[in-house]
Write an enzyme that holds these catalytic residues in place. Structure first.
Site, PDB file in Angstrom:
ATOM      1  N   SER A  58     136.104   9.843  85.376  1.00 53.63           N
ATOM      2  CA  SER A  58     135.261  10.972  85.791  1.00 53.63           C
ATOM      3  C   SER A  58     134.389  10.513  86.944  1.00 53.63           C
ATOM      4  O   SER A  58     134.094   9.316  87.070  1.00 53.63           O
ATOM      5  CB  SER A  58     134.381  11.412  84.618  1.00 53.63           C
ATOM      6  OG  SER A  58     133.450  12.396  85.045  1.00 53.63           O
TER       7      SER A  58
ATOM      8  N   TYR B  82     127.724   9.804  77.751  1.00 57.04           N
ATOM      9  CA  TYR B  82     128.978  10.191  78.428  1.00 57.04           C
ATOM     10  C   TYR B  82     129.175   9.378  79.717  1.00 57.04           C
ATOM     11  O   TYR B  82     130.251   8.815  79.939  1.00 57.04           O
ATOM     12  CB  TYR B  82     128.985  11.690  78.729  1.00 57.04           C
ATOM     13  CG  TYR B  82     130.285  12.168  79.357  1.00 57.04           C
ATOM     14  CD1 TYR B  82     131.458  12.227  78.608  1.00 57.04           C
ATOM     15  CD2 TYR B  82     130.338  12.529  80.702  1.00 57.04           C
ATOM     16  CE1 TYR B  82     132.644  12.648  79.179  1.00 57.04           C
ATOM     17  CE2 TYR B  82     131.526  12.952  81.277  1.00 57.04           C
ATOM     18  CZ  TYR B  82     132.679  13.006  80.512  1.00 57.04           C
ATOM     19  OH  TYR B  82     133.873  13.420  81.083  1.00 57.04           O
TER      20      TYR B  82
HETATM   21  N1  LIG Z   1     136.442  18.990  82.218  1.00 61.28           N
HETATM   22  C1  LIG Z   1     135.843  18.218  83.123  1.00 61.28           C
HETATM   23  O1  LIG Z   1     135.008  18.673  83.940  1.00 61.28           O
HETATM   24  C2  LIG Z   1     136.173  16.758  83.203  1.00 61.28           C
HETATM   25  C3  LIG Z   1     135.741  16.056  84.338  1.00 61.28           C
HETATM   26  C4  LIG Z   1     136.020  14.709  84.444  1.00 61.28           C
HETATM   27  C5  LIG Z   1     136.733  14.083  83.449  1.00 61.28           C
HETATM   28  N2  LIG Z   1     137.141  14.780  82.345  1.00 61.28           N
HETATM   29  C6  LIG Z   1     137.879  14.045  81.319  1.00 61.28           C
HETATM   30  O2  LIG Z   1     139.142  14.655  81.142  1.00 61.28           O
HETATM   31  C7  LIG Z   1     139.624  14.362  79.826  1.00 61.28           C
HETATM   32  C8  LIG Z   1     140.126  15.648  79.180  1.00 61.28           C
HETATM   33  O3  LIG Z   1     139.022  16.533  79.033  1.00 61.28           O
HETATM   34  P1  LIG Z   1     139.149  18.128  79.075  1.00 61.28           P
HETATM   35  O4  LIG Z   1     138.188  18.596  80.095  1.00 61.28           O
HETATM   36  O5  LIG Z   1     140.574  18.540  79.166  1.00 61.28           O
HETATM   37  O6  LIG Z   1     138.510  18.471  77.635  1.00 61.28           O
HETATM   38  P2  LIG Z   1     139.027  19.417  76.434  1.00 61.28           P
HETATM   39  O7  LIG Z   1     139.580  20.685  76.967  1.00 61.28           O
HETATM   40  O8  LIG Z   1     137.879  19.468  75.487  1.00 61.28           O
HETATM   41  O9  LIG Z   1     140.231  18.578  75.796  1.00 61.28           O
HETATM   42  C9  LIG Z   1     139.990  17.351  75.149  1.00 61.28           C
HETATM   43  C10 LIG Z   1     141.286  16.848  74.541  1.00 61.28           C
HETATM   44  O10 LIG Z   1     141.004  15.596  73.863  1.00 61.28           O
HETATM   45  C11 LIG Z   1     141.536  15.689  72.540  1.00 61.28           C
HETATM   46  N3  LIG Z   1     140.749  14.898  71.600  1.00 61.28           N
HETATM   47  C12 LIG Z   1     139.406  14.944  71.402  1.00 61.28           C
HETATM   48  N4  LIG Z   1     139.067  14.127  70.394  1.00 61.28           N
HETATM   49  C13 LIG Z   1     140.226  13.561  69.958  1.00 61.28           C
HETATM   50  C14 LIG Z   1     140.531  12.632  68.926  1.00 61.28           C
HETATM   51  N5  LIG Z   1     139.577  12.119  68.132  1.00 61.28           N
HETATM   52  N6  LIG Z   1     141.832  12.260  68.738  1.00 61.28           N
HETATM   53  C15 LIG Z   1     142.803  12.777  69.521  1.00 61.28           C
HETATM   54  N7  LIG Z   1     142.569  13.652  70.515  1.00 61.28           N
HETATM   55  C16 LIG Z   1     141.292  14.040  70.716  1.00 61.28           C
HETATM   56  C17 LIG Z   1     141.472  17.180  72.190  1.00 61.28           C
HETATM   57  O11 LIG Z   1     142.470  17.503  71.229  1.00 61.28           O
HETATM   58  P3  LIG Z   1     142.179  17.848  69.674  1.00 61.28           P
HETATM   59  O12 LIG Z   1     140.838  18.534  69.602  1.00 61.28           O
HETATM   60  O13 LIG Z   1     143.337  18.707  69.287  1.00 61.28           O
HETATM   61  O14 LIG Z   1     142.184  16.513  68.998  1.00 61.28           O
HETATM   62  C18 LIG Z   1     141.858  17.810  73.529  1.00 61.28           C
HETATM   63  O15 LIG Z   1     143.251  17.870  73.662  1.00 61.28           O
HETATM   64  C19 LIG Z   1     138.459  13.686  79.104  1.00 61.28           C
HETATM   65  O16 LIG Z   1     138.645  12.291  79.123  1.00 61.28           O
HETATM   66  C20 LIG Z   1     137.254  14.062  79.942  1.00 61.28           C
HETATM   67  O17 LIG Z   1     136.204  13.136  79.815  1.00 61.28           O
HETATM   68  C21 LIG Z   1     136.894  16.107  82.206  1.00 61.28           C
END
Ligand SMILES: NC(=O)c1ccc[n+]([C@@H]2O[C@H](COP(=O)([O-])OP(=O)(O)OC[C@H]3O[C@@H](n4cnc5c(N)ncnc54)[C@H](OP(=O)(O)O)[C@@H]3O)[C@@H](O)[C@H]2O)c1
Length: 236
Positions: free
Chosen positions: A137, A150
């Site tokens: 990120s 975070y």
């Molecule tokens: N959105 C942003 O602005 C942003 C920016 C920079 C980086 N990121 C990074 O991108 C990545 C994905 O985030 P996202 O934005 O797509 O968030 P999201 O929509 O909340 O998705 C998170 C994913 O992680 C899985 N997850 C969470 N806890 C878990 C666990 N204990 N075991 C297995 N799977 C788990 C969830 O699946 P289940 O709930 O089904 O387990 C879901 O598929 C993260 O690393 C986040 O830090 C996001």
């Protein structure tokens, strides 16, 4: 799916929604897939969409915080591309953060990197090829109020990714870290204005660029940001 590949196999954690789902859909055109997350129903739905693109798909309903279960499920799988994407964010002042919220972020964003990567990297090193891609990120270089845990976990990702890259590139294994700015997903609380943010597919394109680079070329760090932050697209 039997794990004897005819196409390269990509394993994506956090594939049930958001960025992970978009990565699965993007890689489905050229890879077979192993999709990991806790929500088996959502995984099955993503799998059906990926199969429509010709991918063979295996789903693993798995909590990556559970080291033993993760190692048991993943050890021995043939995986060419590992995308460590699963992540959680609890943005609030440090003094208001509970121990559970702190530990959940550290367990998913940091400790799961150990469990998942330890299970799959040895096979890549043995074969002399493979790719580990981590979703970091811009919070891995920045700081902000409400981001003590975070941003700490994402700073960890930067150090881990670069050190691991230096350790395994001579063995033919690439390590990339993709660092998105804000992306419209459920990572943000309900009601957040996400209209100005990147779309998950934009990050999936960056992942695909990194993991399909020519064999002699390593894209180690790739930052992707919204071009017009805070400006809703509908106002154009
Ligand atoms: N959105 C942003 O602005 C942003 C920016 C920079 C980086 N990121 C990074 O991108 C990545 C994905 O985030 P996202 O934005 O797509 O968030 P999201 O929509 O909340 O998705 C998170 C994913 O992680 C899985 N997850 C969470 N806890 C878990 C666990 N204990 N075991 C297995 N799977 C788990 C969830 O699946 P289940 O709930 O089904 O387990 C879901 O598929 C993260 O690393 C986040 O830090 C996001």
């Amino acid at each position: 799916m039997t794990n004897s590949p005819t196409r390269p196999v990509a394993l994506i954690t956090g594939a049930s929604r958001g960025i992970g789902r978009a990565i699965a859909l993007r890689l489905a055109a050229a890879h077979d897939l192993v999709l990991v997350a806790r929500d088996g129903e959502h995984l099955a739905s993503v799998a059906r969409d990926c199969e429509a693109s010709g991918a063979r798909v295996q789903t693993l309903a798995l909590d990556v915080r559970d080291g033993q279960a993760t190692v048991a499920a993943l050890t021995g799988l043939h995986v060419d591309v590992l995308v460590n994407n699963a992540g959680v964010a609890v943005m609030k002042p440090f003094l208001e953060m509970t121990a559970e919220e702190w530990n959940r972020q550290v367990d998913v964003n940091v400790n799961a990197l150990y469990h998942v990567t330890q299970a799959l990297l040895p096979g890549m090193v043995q074969r002399g090829r493979g790719h580990v891609c981590i979703i970091g990120s811009t919070a891995g270089r920045n700081t902000f109020v409400g981001g003590t845990c975070y941003t700490g976990t994402k700073h960890f990702v930067m150090g881990f990714a670069e050190s691991l890259m230096l350790e395994v590139r001579d063995a033919g294994v690439g390590v990339s870290v993709i660092t998105p700015g804000s992306v419209a997903t459920e990572l943000f609380p309900e009601g957040t204005n996400t209209t100005w943010m990147l779309e998950p597919a934009n990050i999936a394109d960056a992942v695909a660029f990194a993991v399909t680079a020519p064999p002699h070329m390593l894209v180690h760090r790739l930052e992707v940001r919204p071009l017009s932050p805070k400006r809703p697209r509908s106002s154009f």
